[in-house]
Write a protein that holds these residues in place. Structure first.
Motif, PDB file in Angstrom:
ATOM      1  N   ARG A   2       0.852  -1.155   0.086  1.00  0.00           N
ATOM      2  CA  ARG A   2      -0.135   0.035   0.036  1.00  0.00           C
ATOM      3  C   ARG A   2       0.971   1.340   0.077  1.00  0.00           C
ATOM      4  O   ARG A   2       0.319   2.383   0.169  1.00  0.00           O
ATOM      5  N   LEU A   3       1.894   1.091  -0.201  1.00  0.00           N
ATOM      6  CA  LEU A   3       2.908   2.309  -0.129  1.00  0.00           C
ATOM      7  C   LEU A   3       2.492   3.332  -1.012  1.00  0.00           C
ATOM      8  O   LEU A   3       2.330   4.789  -0.352  1.00  0.00           O
ATOM      9  N   HIS A  51       3.202   6.610  10.369  1.00  0.00           N
ATOM     10  CA  HIS A  51       2.621   6.272  11.414  1.00  0.00           C
ATOM     11  C   HIS A  51       1.385   5.148  11.239  1.00  0.00           C
ATOM     12  O   HIS A  51       0.443   5.174  11.675  1.00  0.00           O
ATOM     13  N   THR A  52       2.030   3.996  10.877  1.00  0.00           N
ATOM     14  CA  THR A  52       1.273   2.829  10.749  1.00  0.00           C
ATOM     15  C   THR A  52       2.048   1.702  11.025  1.00  0.00           C
ATOM     16  O   THR A  52       3.054   1.674  11.412  1.00  0.00           O
ATOM     17  N   SER A  53       1.402   0.608  10.903  1.00  0.00           N
ATOM     18  CA  SER A  53       2.219  -0.837  11.068  1.00  0.00           C
ATOM     19  C   SER A  53       2.865  -1.373   9.818  1.00  0.00           C
ATOM     20  O   SER A  53       2.295  -0.882   8.662  1.00  0.00           O
ATOM     21  N   LEU A  58       1.820  -4.301   4.257  1.00  0.00           N
ATOM     22  CA  LEU A  58       2.123  -5.394   3.548  1.00  0.00           C
ATOM     23  C   LEU A  58       0.525  -6.004   3.280  1.00  0.00           C
ATOM     24  O   LEU A  58       0.775  -7.064   2.673  1.00  0.00           O
ATOM     25  N   GLU A  59      -0.442  -5.180   3.714  1.00  0.00           N
ATOM     26  CA  GLU A  59      -1.716  -5.449   3.348  1.00  0.00           C
ATOM     27  C   GLU A  59      -2.268  -6.978   4.134  1.00  0.00           C
ATOM     28  O   GLU A  59      -2.884  -7.771   3.619  1.00  0.00           O
ATOM     29  N   LEU A  60      -1.440  -7.160   5.417  1.00  0.00           N
ATOM     30  CA  LEU A  60      -2.023  -8.164   6.238  1.00  0.00           C
ATOM     31  C   LEU A  60      -3.176  -7.732   7.019  1.00  0.00           C
ATOM     32  O   LEU A  60      -3.635  -8.598   7.748  1.00  0.00           O
ATOM     33  N   THR A  61      -3.579  -6.502   7.208  1.00  0.00           N
ATOM     34  CA  THR A  61      -4.502  -5.934   8.070  1.00  0.00           C
ATOM     35  C   THR A  61      -4.956  -4.891   7.164  1.00  0.00           C
ATOM     36  O   THR A  61      -4.447  -4.202   6.527  1.00  0.00           O
TER      37      THR A  61
END
Length: 71
Positions: A2-3, A51-53, A58-61
């Motif tokens: 999602r970059l 400011h994210t994970s 990686l689109e895991l969540t």
């Protein structure tokens, strides 16, 4: 990944992100477009910068909120 979406949502240029990562703009563009594999250390830096994970990148969540940091 999602970059591109994250970067565009924040109105940040590829050059700004590349400068933060100490890479060339072209190199960052290749990460964004999946033409080059993103090193783990840069993935972590991007999660902090945006400011994210890393899971969100990686689109895991779909949860954009970062996890509590341990450092």
């Amino acid at each position: 990944m999602r970059l591109k979406d994250i970067r565009e949502d924040l109105d940040i240029t590829q050059k700004e992100v590349a400068d933060y990562l100490h890479v060339k703009q072209n190199t960052y563009s290749q990460y964004e477009n999946g033409q080059r594999q993103l090193p783990i250390n840069l993935l972590i830096l991007l999660a902090v910068y945006f400011h994210t994970s890393t899971d969100y990148i990686l689109e895991l969540t779909d949860e954009r909120k970062p996890y509590p940091r341990q450092w």
